[in-house]
Design a protein around this motif. Structure first.
Motif, PDB file in Angstrom:
ATOM      1  N   UNK A 268      22.116  17.106 -21.353  1.00 22.36           N
ATOM      2  CA  UNK A 268      22.445  16.639 -19.823  1.00 22.36           C
ATOM      3  C   UNK A 268      23.606  15.854 -19.981  1.00 22.36           C
ATOM      4  N   UNK A 269      23.541  14.719 -20.716  1.00 21.00           N
ATOM      5  CA  UNK A 269      24.522  13.880 -21.181  1.00 21.00           C
ATOM      6  C   UNK A 269      26.080  14.418 -21.238  1.00 21.00           C
ATOM      7  N   UNK A 270      26.375  15.190 -22.042  1.00 17.31           N
ATOM      8  CA  UNK A 270      27.612  15.838 -22.255  1.00 17.31           C
ATOM      9  C   UNK A 270      28.071  16.705 -20.956  1.00 17.31           C
ATOM     10  N   UNK A 271      26.911  17.289 -20.366  1.00 21.93           N
ATOM     11  CA  UNK A 271      27.142  18.077 -19.050  1.00 21.93           C
ATOM     12  C   UNK A 271      27.801  17.372 -18.207  1.00 21.93           C
ATOM     13  N   UNK A 272      27.143  16.242 -17.871  1.00 27.37           N
ATOM     14  CA  UNK A 272      27.523  15.327 -16.861  1.00 27.37           C
ATOM     15  C   UNK A 272      28.732  14.737 -17.170  1.00 27.37           C
TER      16      UNK A 272
END
Length: 233
Positions: A35-39
């Motif tokens: 989720x962190x890299x997607x955000x």
């Protein structure tokens, strides 16, 4: 998850592999590691201004972010929308000190089909934070970010504003700017809030929410570029 479920039913010989991949993906998203890299990807490239500048007649454009019902059944802005309302009110207060006129354009229809539109729901929250009713313009027909830009730009062109500030969340700003630029409008981008993943070992629901939001924006950007390439946008 629906696609993995369909694959699980169709590929009988590979069910164990499909199940392992689905569980791994679910854990990576819910624990924040994916989720962190997607955000970060969704929120990249907005280049917000450190401080908005105002001249002549200024327009502060705030994009909608949905509504929800509280425990008492009252329709209220969602969390991101409240952050946008607070940022817009703060910018409005700064604007009224230096500009000849400051209008707040609130853009948001009723995509969730609740009892009221986003713009109408946000209005009392803005008034409670010091925004004058005569300075608020409600655009309550838009159902998408593209429609936000299209309808707001028509208002901006009709009223001939000298400066324009766009207020929205970090995850929506890159796509919003694409849409506004498409209609020849280049507002000053101001970020109201930034979503962050909670990276850890245990799954967290908020990470799934953030992943869904990030994927929505990334798909929206890809859709814009494809539609623009073939002449639809």
């Amino acid at each position: 998850m629906a696609l993995f479920f369909a694959a699980f039913l169709l590929w009988r010989r590979q069910r164990s592999t499909v199940l392992i991949i689905a569980l791994a993906l679910f854990w990576l998203l819910s624990s924040g590691w994916l989720t962190a890299p997607l955000l970060a990807w969704a929120q990249h490239g907005a280049h917000p201004v450190a401080r908005a500048t105002f001249s002549g007649r200024a327009a502060i454009v705030m994009l909608g972010s949905g509504t929800e019902y509280d425990a008492n059944g009252r329709l209220i802005p969602k969390r991101d929308a409240i952050a946008r309302i607070e940022k817009t009110a703060a910018i409005y207060a700064d604007c009224t000190r230096v500009a000849a006129r400051c209008d707040v354009i609130v853009s948001g229809g009723n995509p969730q089909r609740h009892e009221a539109t986003e713009a109408d729901t946000y209005l009392p929250w803005l008034l409670a934070r010091g925004v004058a009713r005569n300075d608020v313009v409600l655009e309550n027909r838009s159902l998408t970010t593209y429609e936000n830009a299209k309808r707001v730009v028509s208002i901006l062109q009709r009223e001939h504003y000298d400066s324009t500030i766009l207020v929205t969340s970090a995850h929506q700003m890159p796509r919003a700017l694409l849409d506004f630029h498409r209609f020849g409008c280049f507002p000053q981008p101001v970020i109201s809030n930034t979503r962050r993943a909670h990276v850890g070992v245990l799954p967290r629901y908020i990470n799934l929410v953030n992943a869904d939001i990030a994927l929505h924006e990334l798909i929206g950007i890809a859709q814009f570029r494809v539609y623009h390439a073939i002449g639809w946008f």
